[in-house]
Scaffold this active site. Structure first.
Site, PDB file in Angstrom:
ATOM      1  N   ASP A 297       0.411  -1.608   0.337  1.00  0.00           N
ATOM      2  CA  ASP A 297      -0.439  -0.002  -0.071  1.00  0.00           C
ATOM      3  C   ASP A 297       1.109   1.164   0.115  1.00  0.00           C
ATOM      4  OD1 ASP A 297      -0.859  -0.817   3.186  1.00  0.00           O
ATOM      5  OD2 ASP A 297       0.557   0.136   2.511  1.00  0.00           O
TER       6      ASP A 297
ATOM      7  N   HIS B  94       6.590  -8.131  -0.588  1.00  0.00           N
ATOM      8  CA  HIS B  94       5.358  -8.214  -0.975  1.00  0.00           C
ATOM      9  C   HIS B  94       4.861  -7.444  -2.524  1.00  0.00           C
ATOM     10  CE1 HIS B  94       3.485 -11.227   1.203  1.00  0.00           C
ATOM     11  NE2 HIS B  94       4.646 -11.774   1.109  1.00  0.00           N
TER      12      HIS B  94
ATOM     13  N   CYS C  85       9.773  -4.942 -14.473  1.00  0.00           N
ATOM     14  CA  CYS C  85       9.681  -5.541 -15.770  1.00  0.00           C
ATOM     15  C   CYS C  85       9.805  -7.462 -15.363  1.00  0.00           C
ATOM     16  CB  CYS C  85      11.147  -4.979 -16.687  1.00  0.00           C
ATOM     17  SG  CYS C  85      11.424  -6.747 -17.938  1.00  0.00           S
TER      18      CYS C  85
ATOM     19  N   CYS D 207      14.566  -2.926 -21.556  1.00  0.00           N
ATOM     20  CA  CYS D 207      15.326  -4.070 -22.346  1.00  0.00           C
ATOM     21  C   CYS D 207      13.629  -4.939 -22.689  1.00  0.00           C
ATOM     22  CB  CYS D 207      14.903  -4.686 -21.850  1.00  0.00           C
ATOM     23  SG  CYS D 207      13.642  -5.785 -20.026  1.00  0.00           S
TER      24      CYS D 207
ATOM     25  N   THR E 280       0.072  -8.392  11.373  1.00  0.00           N
ATOM     26  CA  THR E 280       0.351  -9.726  10.870  1.00  0.00           C
ATOM     27  C   THR E 280      -0.345 -11.527  11.503  1.00  0.00           C
ATOM     28  OG1 THR E 280       1.556 -11.355   9.111  1.00  0.00           O
ATOM     29  CG2 THR E 280       3.025 -10.407  11.009  1.00  0.00           C
ATOM     30  N   SER E 281      -0.557 -11.811  10.497  1.00  0.00           N
ATOM     31  CA  SER E 281      -0.986 -13.512  10.552  1.00  0.00           C
ATOM     32  C   SER E 281      -0.256 -14.442  10.606  1.00  0.00           C
ATOM     33  CB  SER E 281      -2.527 -14.048  10.017  1.00  0.00           C
ATOM     34  OG  SER E 281      -1.727 -13.492   8.464  1.00  0.00           O
TER      35      SER E 281
ATOM     36  N   ALA F  49      -2.418  -1.287  16.408  1.00  0.00           N
ATOM     37  CA  ALA F  49      -1.546  -0.880  16.138  1.00  0.00           C
ATOM     38  C   ALA F  49      -0.978   0.343  16.281  1.00  0.00           C
ATOM     39  CB  ALA F  49      -0.309  -1.942  14.899  1.00  0.00           C
TER      40      ALA F  49
HETATM   41  N1  APR Z   1      -3.324  -3.426  14.745  1.00  0.00           N
HETATM   42  C1  APR Z   1      -2.595  -4.440  14.363  1.00  0.00           C
HETATM   43  N2  APR Z   1      -2.886  -6.085  13.547  1.00  0.00           N
HETATM   44  C2  APR Z   1      -3.919  -6.008  13.547  1.00  0.00           C
HETATM   45  C3  APR Z   1      -5.279  -5.064  13.637  1.00  0.00           C
HETATM   46  C4  APR Z   1      -4.367  -3.599  13.878  1.00  0.00           C
HETATM   47  N3  APR Z   1      -5.738  -2.408  13.614  1.00  0.00           N
HETATM   48  N4  APR Z   1      -6.138  -5.731  12.439  1.00  0.00           N
HETATM   49  C5  APR Z   1      -5.995  -6.467  12.482  1.00  0.00           C
HETATM   50  N5  APR Z   1      -4.463  -7.404  12.770  1.00  0.00           N
HETATM   51  C6  APR Z   1      -4.015  -8.218  12.941  1.00  0.00           C
HETATM   52  C7  APR Z   1      -5.081  -9.615  12.221  1.00  0.00           C
HETATM   53  O1  APR Z   1      -6.060 -10.128  13.771  1.00  0.00           O
HETATM   54  C8  APR Z   1      -4.219 -10.351  11.774  1.00  0.00           C
HETATM   55  O2  APR Z   1      -3.467 -11.190  12.646  1.00  0.00           O
HETATM   56  O3  APR Z   1      -3.428  -7.818  11.351  1.00  0.00           O
HETATM   57  C9  APR Z   1      -2.790  -9.593  10.925  1.00  0.00           C
HETATM   58  C10 APR Z   1      -3.847  -9.465   9.529  1.00  0.00           C
HETATM   59  O4  APR Z   1      -3.040 -11.062   9.119  1.00  0.00           O
HETATM   60  P1  APR Z   1      -3.693 -11.221   7.178  1.00  0.00           P
HETATM   61  O5  APR Z   1      -5.275 -10.481   6.654  1.00  0.00           O
HETATM   62  O6  APR Z   1      -3.093 -12.455   6.873  1.00  0.00           O
HETATM   63  O7  APR Z   1      -2.655  -9.964   6.375  1.00  0.00           O
HETATM   64  P2  APR Z   1      -1.021 -10.353   6.117  1.00  0.00           P
HETATM   65  O8  APR Z   1      -0.440 -11.121   7.500  1.00  0.00           O
HETATM   66  O9  APR Z   1      -0.167  -8.665   5.770  1.00  0.00           O
HETATM   67  O10 APR Z   1      -1.164 -11.495   4.704  1.00  0.00           O
HETATM   68  C11 APR Z   1      -0.171 -11.772   4.665  1.00  0.00           C
HETATM   69  O11 APR Z   1      -1.167 -12.496   2.824  1.00  0.00           O
HETATM   70  O12 APR Z   1      -2.801 -12.228   1.690  1.00  0.00           O
HETATM   71  C12 APR Z   1      -1.550 -11.605   1.190  1.00  0.00           C
HETATM   72  O13 APR Z   1       0.439 -11.340   0.339  1.00  0.00           O
HETATM   73  C13 APR Z   1      -0.648 -10.855   1.522  1.00  0.00           C
HETATM   74  O14 APR Z   1       1.017  -9.715   2.148  1.00  0.00           O
HETATM   75  C14 APR Z   1      -0.315 -10.853   2.165  1.00  0.00           C
HETATM   76  C15 APR Z   1       0.066 -11.968   3.151  1.00  0.00           C
END
Ligand code: APR
Length: 265
Positions: free
Chosen positions: A122, A137, A145, A169, A207-208, A250
């Site tokens: 983003d 990502h 390219c 290229c 992140t998850s 966060a």
């Molecule tokens: N602050 C902190 N964490 C948050 C918030 C917040 N306000 N809101 C949600 N979360 C947490 C959720 O609990 C979850 O654990 O953010 C996490 C988002 O997880 P995903 O949606 O799985 O995102 P991400 O881990 O970035 O996914 C990885 O998957 O689909 C692909 O390419 C895409 O980069 C992405 C990758």
């Protein structure tokens, strides 16, 4: 998605203090961020409550093969997005960095945070002012390219011909965002591996931790005895490896953490 978190309990304040102590004592701190960091900027996450994939189902895992099979169609879809991708691109286009992004910039400026590895496409870390940044990502505002890996701003590219061609290229150009099934560009992956190898402490925010290779970096740091500090309202795949977990948004907790770091410098 809004989180309703009441005033912090004393134990939560204690965890924030311990996390700040960890950051100040660490030799080399980096961060790994995901979609959750941009939720408070109005961009939905992918998984969990309110997630795009939760709502619409996971996208096909062969996105890159589909691109290579018919890059012209892939570009037509990219330029006229529909369904969940339309929702995502519209949210991206209007999003602004939030206090979570800004706190990471401040930690970088204090010399505490050496690098941010983001899974987000983003562009909000860049817009906030992060300079030591690796976008594993890719970045949705850039075009890459697939032959020479040169990257361009959208304005530099003529879309009259689809797929657009590399000015350097004549290779086929693709959005810089890494599609499912696409190898991470080697320059970015090497940079991420280097930073993760140097780190003895990692902030894992929003992140998850389900997508690899990004999710491997915190595990490697943990296996080498490093500290992981999770910032997430919910548990994730990495929680079990974390020294401390800051449970909440966060955009609220990272500024709190920053203040406590500042008070220790
Ligand atoms: N602050 C902190 N964490 C948050 C918030 C917040 N306000 N809101 C949600 N979360 C947490 C959720 O609990 C979850 O654990 O953010 C996490 C988002 O997880 P995903 O949606 O799985 O995102 P991400 O881990 O970035 O996914 C990885 O998957 O689909 C692909 O390419 C895409 O980069 C992405 C990758």
């Amino acid at each position: 998605m809004t989180f309703v978190f009441g005033p912090m309990e004393s134990w939560e304040l204690e965890v924030l203090d311990q996390a700040a102590e960890c950051l100040v004592r660490a030799r080399y701190v980096i961060a790994l961020t995901g979609a959750g960091l941009s939720v408070e900027s109005g961009i939905p996450p992918f998984r969990g409550p309110g997630g795009l994939w939760t709502k619409h189902g996971e996208p096909p895992m062969d996105g890159y093969e589909r691109f290579l099979r018919d890059p012209k169609k892939a570009w037509e879809d990219r330029l006229n997005p529909a369904g969940p991708m339309r929702e995502l691109w519209e949210a991206l286009n209007s999003a602004r960095p939030n206090p979570g992004h800004e706190a990471l910039v401040a930690l970088e400026e204090l010399g505490i945070l050496k690098c941010t590895i983001t899974q987000n496409v983003d562009n909000l870390h860049r817009t906030a002012g992060s300079t030591r940044l690796l976008e594993i990502h890719g970045n949705a505002t850039l075009i890459r390219c697939i032959n020479c890996v040169a990257r361009y701003e959208r304005e530099e590219i003529d879309f009259a011909e689809l797929p657009p061609r590399c000015p350097r290229c004549r290779g086929i150009l693709k959005s810089d965002t890494v599609s499912f099934g696409e190898p991470i560009p080697s320059d970015v992956l090497a940079g991420c591996s280097d930073e993760a190898e140097r780190a003895d402490c990692m902030i894992v925010a929003g992140t998850s931790a389900t997508v690899y290779p990004a999710a491997q970096f915190p595990i490697s740091i943990h296996e080498r005895g490093g500290d992981l500090l999770e910032v997430n309202p919910y548990e994730s795949e990495i929680t079990a490896f974390c020294r401390l977990a800051l449970r909440g948004p966060a955009g609220e907790l990272l500024p709190e953490l920053l203040e406590r770091v500042r008070s220790r410098l």
